[in-house]
Scaffold this motif. Structure first.
Motif, PDB file in Angstrom:
ATOM      1  N   THR A 133     -10.546 -12.275 -31.644  1.00 23.85           N
ATOM      2  CA  THR A 133     -11.614 -12.454 -32.624  1.00 23.85           C
ATOM      3  C   THR A 133     -12.075 -11.126 -33.222  1.00 23.85           C
ATOM      4  N   LEU A 134     -11.968 -10.041 -32.472  1.00 23.33           N
ATOM      5  CA  LEU A 134     -12.297  -8.741 -33.038  1.00 23.33           C
ATOM      6  C   LEU A 134     -11.283  -8.363 -34.118  1.00 23.33           C
ATOM      7  N   ILE A 195     -24.864  -5.084 -35.911  1.00 22.81           N
ATOM      8  CA  ILE A 195     -24.546  -4.344 -37.133  1.00 22.81           C
ATOM      9  C   ILE A 195     -23.645  -3.152 -36.810  1.00 22.81           C
ATOM     10  N   ASP A 196     -23.915  -2.487 -35.696  1.00 21.29           N
ATOM     11  CA  ASP A 196     -23.058  -1.373 -35.277  1.00 21.29           C
ATOM     12  C   ASP A 196     -21.626  -1.857 -35.063  1.00 21.29           C
ATOM     13  N   LEU A 197     -21.476  -3.030 -34.482  1.00 20.44           N
ATOM     14  CA  LEU A 197     -20.142  -3.590 -34.258  1.00 20.44           C
ATOM     15  C   LEU A 197     -19.455  -3.872 -35.588  1.00 20.44           C
ATOM     16  N   MET A 198     -20.173  -4.451 -36.536  1.00 18.26           N
ATOM     17  CA  MET A 198     -19.580  -4.736 -37.847  1.00 18.26           C
ATOM     18  C   MET A 198     -19.149  -3.444 -38.545  1.00 18.26           C
ATOM     19  N   CYS A 199     -19.949  -2.398 -38.421  1.00 25.84           N
ATOM     20  CA  CYS A 199     -19.568  -1.095 -38.971  1.00 25.84           C
ATOM     21  C   CYS A 199     -18.300  -0.576 -38.290  1.00 25.84           C
ATOM     22  N   VAL A 208     -15.595   1.706 -29.977  1.00 24.50           N
ATOM     23  CA  VAL A 208     -16.919   1.073 -30.059  1.00 24.50           C
ATOM     24  C   VAL A 208     -16.783  -0.437 -30.017  1.00 24.50           C
ATOM     25  N   ALA A 209     -15.840  -0.978 -30.792  1.00 28.80           N
ATOM     26  CA  ALA A 209     -15.677  -2.439 -30.859  1.00 28.80           C
ATOM     27  C   ALA A 209     -15.292  -3.023 -29.502  1.00 28.80           C
TER      28      ALA A 209
END
Length: 248
Positions: A133-134, A195-199, A208-209
């Motif tokens: 999914t990532l 939001i950090d994950l989406m970035c 990070v992800a």
């Protein structure tokens, strides 16, 4: 009829008659192409197995008036067989293929960056260490960037004020500052880590992800899907089928 060669990802196949198929391809140089693969549903077909969904292939085609005709097919990357054997990865690949087909709306309009992005995403899906999914959400975010729909994650989607901002509004295209959110209905407040994950997914920061928590992954997936379907103006049939269980 002129003959040409191109590499392609097989996005979709449909039956035609008793033995043929129509294959929808995203090609490197020609963009989206629909072609007939004659006799590929017969057991003796020389290249039927090479034209399954998600396969990355090198093709020779005749350019027809309405549909091209596949005359040769050689496998470059056998993504299809690997993905078909793993349901979570298969459902993510299906969503990637449907999105690529929708974004390459005009046939024969070159879409090199979309092609390269699709190949990269399918390759990543075959890696057992990647969370499916990532990979899907990274593809969707980057595909929106290519389409000119980059979500505003670090600044206000309306006024451009630098963030971070706590509010998120799908119809506005991303985060909203304190002033702009007052005039918007349907605003949500995702976790800052979401939001950090989406970035991170947009920028390819996989360290990070991969370290993100499951709750933030689910929240990010919901926002990404909502953004994409807002821009497309209708839903993707494959997204509800995606297995959202977190797996490495």
């Amino acid at each position: 009829m002129p003959v040409y060669r191109d590499s392609a990802v097989v996005l979709r196949v449909t039956k035609l008659g008793e033995a043929d198929r129509i294959v929808t391809l995203l090609t490197r140089r020609t963009g989206k192409v629909r072609a007939v693969a004659k006799g590929v549903r017969r057991t003796r077909s020389k290249f039927g197995a090479r034209l399954e969904p998600f396969s990355h292939v090198d093709l020779q085609l005749y350019a027809g008036r309405n549909l091209d005709i596949v005359t040769q097919a050689e496998t470059l990357d056998p993504f299809g067989a690997t993905l078909a054997a793993d349901y979570p990865r298969y459902t993510c690949a299906t969503a990637i293929a449907e999105t690529a087909e929708r974004l390459a709306a005009e046939e024969r309009e070159p879409a090199l960056r979309l092609y390269l992005l699709a190949v990269s995403a399918l390759r990543a899906l075959t890696e057992p260490t990647r969370v499916p999914t990532l990979v899907l959400d990274a593809f969707l975010l980057r595909a929106m960037v290519l389409a000119g729909w980059a979500p505003a994650l670090r600044e206000c989607a309306r006024c451009g004020r630098p963030g971070p901002h706590g509010a998120f509004h799908v119809a506005s295209g991303g985060a909203l500052c304190a002033d702009c959110r007052l005039s918007s209905s349907g605003v949500v407040r995702p976790a800052p880590a979401t939001i950090d994950l989406m970035c991170a997914l947009t920028e390819g920061a996989w360290t990070v992800a991969d370290a993100s928590e499951s709750s933030h992954r689910r929240e990010a997936s919901g926002l990404v899907a909502a953004l994409l379907q807002w821009h497309l103006e209708r839903g993707l049939r494959s997204l509800p089928m995606v297995d959202r269980e977190v797996r490495a």
